[in-house]
Design a protein around this motif. Structure first.
Motif, PDB file in Angstrom:
ATOM      1  N   VAL A  88      -0.091   7.911  -6.956  1.00 45.14           N
ATOM      2  CA  VAL A  88      -0.316   6.891  -7.526  1.00 45.14           C
ATOM      3  C   VAL A  88      -2.062   6.751  -7.979  1.00 45.14           C
ATOM      4  O   VAL A  88      -2.809   7.445  -7.224  1.00 45.14           O
ATOM      5  N   SER A  89      -2.278   6.415  -9.198  1.00 45.27           N
ATOM      6  CA  SER A  89      -3.673   6.322  -9.707  1.00 45.27           C
ATOM      7  C   SER A  89      -3.748   5.151 -10.543  1.00 45.27           C
ATOM      8  O   SER A  89      -2.965   4.407 -10.767  1.00 45.27           O
ATOM      9  N   GLY A  90      -5.109   4.912 -10.930  1.00 46.49           N
ATOM     10  CA  GLY A  90      -5.348   3.842 -11.697  1.00 46.49           C
ATOM     11  C   GLY A  90      -5.613   2.436 -10.842  1.00 46.49           C
ATOM     12  O   GLY A  90      -5.542   1.560 -11.433  1.00 46.49           O
ATOM     13  N   ALA A  91      -5.797   2.658  -9.545  1.00 47.99           N
ATOM     14  CA  ALA A  91      -5.621   1.337  -8.799  1.00 47.99           C
ATOM     15  C   ALA A  91      -6.969   0.750  -9.163  1.00 47.99           C
ATOM     16  O   ALA A  91      -8.117   1.165  -9.600  1.00 47.99           O
ATOM     17  N   GLY A 109       0.952  -1.077   0.043  1.00 49.52           N
ATOM     18  CA  GLY A 109       0.166  -0.007  -0.055  1.00 49.52           C
ATOM     19  C   GLY A 109       0.824   1.255   0.030  1.00 49.52           C
ATOM     20  O   GLY A 109       2.025   1.277   0.200  1.00 49.52           O
ATOM     21  N   GLY A 110       0.275   2.228  -0.444  1.00 51.16           N
ATOM     22  CA  GLY A 110       0.892   3.596  -0.430  1.00 51.16           C
ATOM     23  C   GLY A 110       0.428   4.405   0.668  1.00 51.16           C
ATOM     24  O   GLY A 110       0.199   3.792   1.898  1.00 51.16           O
ATOM     25  N   HIS A 111       0.506   5.462   0.688  1.00 52.17           N
ATOM     26  CA  HIS A 111       0.207   6.280   1.662  1.00 52.17           C
ATOM     27  C   HIS A 111      -0.790   7.275   1.335  1.00 52.17           C
ATOM     28  O   HIS A 111      -0.800   7.921   0.257  1.00 52.17           O
ATOM     29  N   TYR A 171      -3.010   9.683  -3.224  1.00 51.80           N
ATOM     30  CA  TYR A 171      -2.666   8.566  -2.710  1.00 51.80           C
ATOM     31  C   TYR A 171      -1.403   8.406  -3.217  1.00 51.80           C
ATOM     32  O   TYR A 171      -0.956   8.504  -4.585  1.00 51.80           O
ATOM     33  N   ILE A 172      -0.218   8.430  -2.356  1.00 50.46           N
ATOM     34  CA  ILE A 172       1.279   8.293  -2.904  1.00 50.46           C
ATOM     35  C   ILE A 172       1.933   7.295  -2.446  1.00 50.46           C
ATOM     36  O   ILE A 172       1.630   6.529  -1.573  1.00 50.46           O
TER      37      ILE A 172
END
Lengths: 727, 69
Positions: A614-617, A589-591, A606-607
């Motif tokens: 971060v994108s596109g999860a 997981g990110g943050h 979400y980084i």
């Protein structure tokens, strides 16, 4: 105090056939799981709460929430409908028991359906009567419920299970989590923060304090303006006062001068007062003396003139005083003249006779007696020639008249002398005429004259005496030191001083009036000045403004601080929950990052560990993020969140990878969670749950586990849900 | 969030604490006796806002605290 659902029961509610006791689910604090396959009443379970809170049911046919009465027939258990004969009724309802603090409540919502026709599924076949909501309460000591009758109280009991504005965080189904935290709408998090952190109170206070600051500022400015105006008025009042004092000084000086003038005039008047009275008296005497002098002079002059006329009276024919004693002189003269004339005429006659013997017998000469004698004799009626009476009308008298009237022929006569002195004697006679006519009255005249002379003299003497008397009186008036001064001058001075006093008095009165007015004005101005004493504006206004200003600033900061703290807390909890939720996931997981945008909105990012966005999860991942935020919102509430989680099939929204983490996380956040899942169902398993389920139910946080199942291979009208209590 | 908490949160502002010599914010309450004027004013605002008084009514009350017309 947390609201804990103690039990949920159904009566002929969808697949839940039977009485409340038959379909009762008991719950505890912590995680309560109901595992059910599709169609096993999972969503119907959820519908019970829809009915409880909203009097609605989700129609599974069209996924639309509808009013209970509108969909009542669908709600009734098919089996119950089927077993209800025409004309009979069936009760359908839900019963929920929950506890909060001291009290335990029981809520029953139900309706009665009377079958009137054959077709059990048709709405027309049933007559629906909604029952009043039943609310009963008890405390934990006494087991018996007591009914709650008040409608508002009933509503409150229902409401406080989960407050309406919090239901979206506690009571959701499936994809609803997407709408709770919609990262597309920046207000979503803010709304969540606002709801759960009472930030709205701060916002309200921010508005209030801001408004108060403005009002206080306005009040202060008004006071400052008033104060400025007051200062201006104060300054002006002082100027006016200075001007008035200057005028007062001026007028007072004038007044003093006039008072001095008055004093001087009064002094002079007082000094002259006695002199004036004497002078006036002297003046009176002067006038009298003058008058008296005039009289004396007049009489004196008259007397002098009178005396002067005395001499003339001797020779004045009107008086003929010289004739005094010559009473007989006329007769003697007549006699003598007669004699003379006789002698003369005799001689003349003799001469004439000698010359003209024819005229010797002329008895009287033409001019004898003369006309004057004749006139005398006529008047006196007496002949002086014969010395006898000749009364009027008598012969002798008439003869006189004839003689007087006879024609004179003197030329014929020859005079024997150069002058017969007739003229002379005639003249004497004529001249003496007036005298001897007065002879008789001379004594009288002298007497009268003497009397007059005496009178005049006496009068003069008297006037002189009076004059002397006046002068003596005048002399008697004492005039100290001014004897030499002219009394008129004294009088003028006296009168002058009085006039000056009068004029000064008028001016004094006028100036006293003026000075009094100015003095009063000064006093009034002083009063005004006293009331306008410039001072700082009333301290209260300044303090009031300062306090309001400070509080406005502090409240904004407090709100921001609270908000920021909450966001930070949110971030912290979101990450905790997220980590819990994903800890069984293979993906690292990110943050979760909550950032405040310049506009003040909260941006959710979400980084990764390196700080990259971060994108596109995956969808489930996305929902897990949202759910972690939801839980974070709940966890971050400074007051412990007091309401249970009622979630219907959230895991199907999240995905299986997150199931374990989900149960752990919810257990830590919600005091009670009732989760309906089908992800843990395994029909082939003896316990009817899969391995994950078994693992999960072992957790300490999981308190109750039910497995719902439906009877297989039966008609719809026989379809019922039964439960197995695993824990 | 209770009233006291809100009061403390607001009054805990550094500037206010320094200017009004407030040392222990945690002892402040929205009920009398008040620590000082600013605490009183803020307490009135918080309390009366909770009591649903109007803005004008609250303002009048805080003005009265200063004996202002």
């Amino acid at each position: 105090m947390a609201s804990i659902i103690n039990s949920i029961s159904f009566k002929n509610f969808f697949n839940y056939f039977g009485e409340f006791e038959d379909t009762r689910y008991d719950f505890e604090e912590g995680v309560n799981i109901i595992v059910a396959d599709n169609g096993a009443g999972k969503s119907k379970f959820f519908n019970a709460f829809l009915w409880l809170f909203y009097d609605q049911i989700l129609d599974s046919d069209d996924k639309i929430k509808k009013g209970v009465k509108d969909i009542a027939v669908k709600i009734i258990s098919d089996k119950a409908k089927n077993e209800t004969p025409i004309g009979d009724s069936v009760e359908t309802g839900i019963q929920i028991e929950y506890s909060t603090g001291r009290w335990k409540y029981q809520i029953i919502k139900s309706f009665r359906a009377t079958r009137i026709r054959e077709n059990i599924t048709s709405f027309d076949s049933w007559q629906i009567v909604m029952n009043d909501v039943e609310v009963n309460q008890t405390d934990h000591i006494l087991p018996r419920y007591k009914p709650v009758f008040d409608a508002e109280e009933k509503n409150n009991v229902i409401k406080q299970l989960i407050l309406p504005n919090l239901r979206q965080y506690s009571f959701f189904q499936g994809e609803e989590v997407d709408s709770i935290i919609d990262f597309g709408k920046k207000s979503s998090i803010e709304d969540a923060v606002r709801t759960l952190t009472d930030i709205s109170k701060y916002e309200s206070l921010v508005l209030l304090t801001k408004s108060f600051k403005l009002k206080a500022e306005r009040d202060l400015n008004r006071q400052v303006d008033l104060n400025d105006a007051q200062n201006d008025r104060f300054k002006k009042a002082n100027e006016i006062k200075a001007e008035l004092e200057k005028n007062y000084e001026l007028e007072t000086t004038k007044l003093k001068e006039f008072k001095n003038l008055y004093e001087a005039a009064e002094k002079e008047k007082n000094e002259l007062e006695e002199n004036f009275s004497n002078a006036e008296r002297r003046n009176e005497f002067d006038i009298k003396i003058k008058e008296q002098n005039r009289k004396v002079n007049e009489v004196g002059e008259e007397y002098s003139k009178f005396l002067e006329t005395l001499n003339s009276r001797f020779f004045d024919g009107n008086f003929s005083w010289i004739s005094l004693g010559f009473e007989n002189i006329e007769a003697e003269f007549q006699h003598k003249i007669q004699k003379f004339r006789e002698v003369h005429y005799e001689k003349k006659a003799l001469k004439n006779i000698s010359n003209n013997p024819n005229k010797q017998f002329h008895f009287l000469p033409l001019d004898s007696p003369d006309s004057v004698s004749l006139k005398n004799m006529i008047e006196k009626e007496h002949c002086f020639v014969c010395d006898r009476e000749a009364k009027e009308g008598s012969h002798a008298h008439n003869h006189f008249i004839k003689l007087k009237n006879r024609a004179v022929d003197s030329k014929k006569d020859i005079d024997f002398v150069k002058s017969n002195l007739e003229g002379f004697f005639g003249g004497l006679q004529i001249n003496a005429q007036p005298f001897y006519n007065k002879i008789a009255s001379i004594e009288d005249s002298i007497l009268k004259t003497r009397e007059k002379e005496i009178a005049l003299n006496e009068r003069l003497t008297k006037l002189k005496k009076e004059l002397k008397f006046l002068k003596d009186q005048k002399k008697d008036i004492l005039i100290s030191g001014t004897e030499d001064e002219n009394s008129q001058s004294i009088i003028n001075r006296y009168k002058g001083s009085i006039k000056r006093m009068e004029q000064s008095s008028i001016q004094i009165e006028r100036l006293e009036g003026i000075t009094k007015r100015i003095y009063d004005s000064i006093k009034n101005t002083e009063k005004e000045i006293a009331s306008l004493v410039p001072s700082d504006i009333p301290e209260g206004y300044l303090l009031h403004f300062n306090l309001c200003s400070d509080l406005a600033e502090a409240t904004v900061k407090a709100k921001e601080r609270v908000f920021d703290n909450m966001v930070n807390l949110l971030e912290q909890y979101a990450n905790e929950h997220f980590q819990n939720l994903i800890k069984y996931n293979e993906l690292a997981g990110g943050h979760l990052k909550f950032d405040k945008t310049p506009s003040g909105a909260i941006e959710f990012n979400y980084i990764d560990n390196k700080g990259n966005l971060v994108s596109g999860a995956a969808e489930g991942f996305q929902r897990m993020k949202k759910f972690s935020v939801v839980m974070a919102v709940i966890s971050a509430n400074t007051n412990k969140y007091n309401y249970p989680l009622l979630a219907d099939a959230p895991l199907s929204a999240f995905g299986s990878a997150f199931t374990e983490g989900f149960f752990e996380a919810t257990g830590k956040v919600f005091p009670q969670s009732i989760i309906l899942v089908n992800d843990l169902y395994d029909k082939d398993d003896e316990m009817k749950i899969n391995e994950l389920g078994k693992k999960i139910i072992k957790g300490d946080l999981v308190k109750r586990v039910y497995v719902n199942q439906v009877t297989e291979g039966v008609e719809q009208v026989e379809l019922v849900t039964t439960k197995i209590k695993l824990k | 969030m209770d009233r006291n908490q809100i009061l403390r949160e607001i009054i805990s502002d550094k500037k206010i604490c320094e200017q009004h010599k407030i040392k222990d914010v945690q002892t402040l309450t929205t009920t009398p006796p008040y620590y000082n004027k600013i605490v009183e004013v803020m307490s009135v605002i918080i309390n009366e806002n909770d009591n649903n008084l109007s803005e004008t009514q609250i303002y009048r009350k805080i003005k009265n605290l200063h004996n202002l017309a």
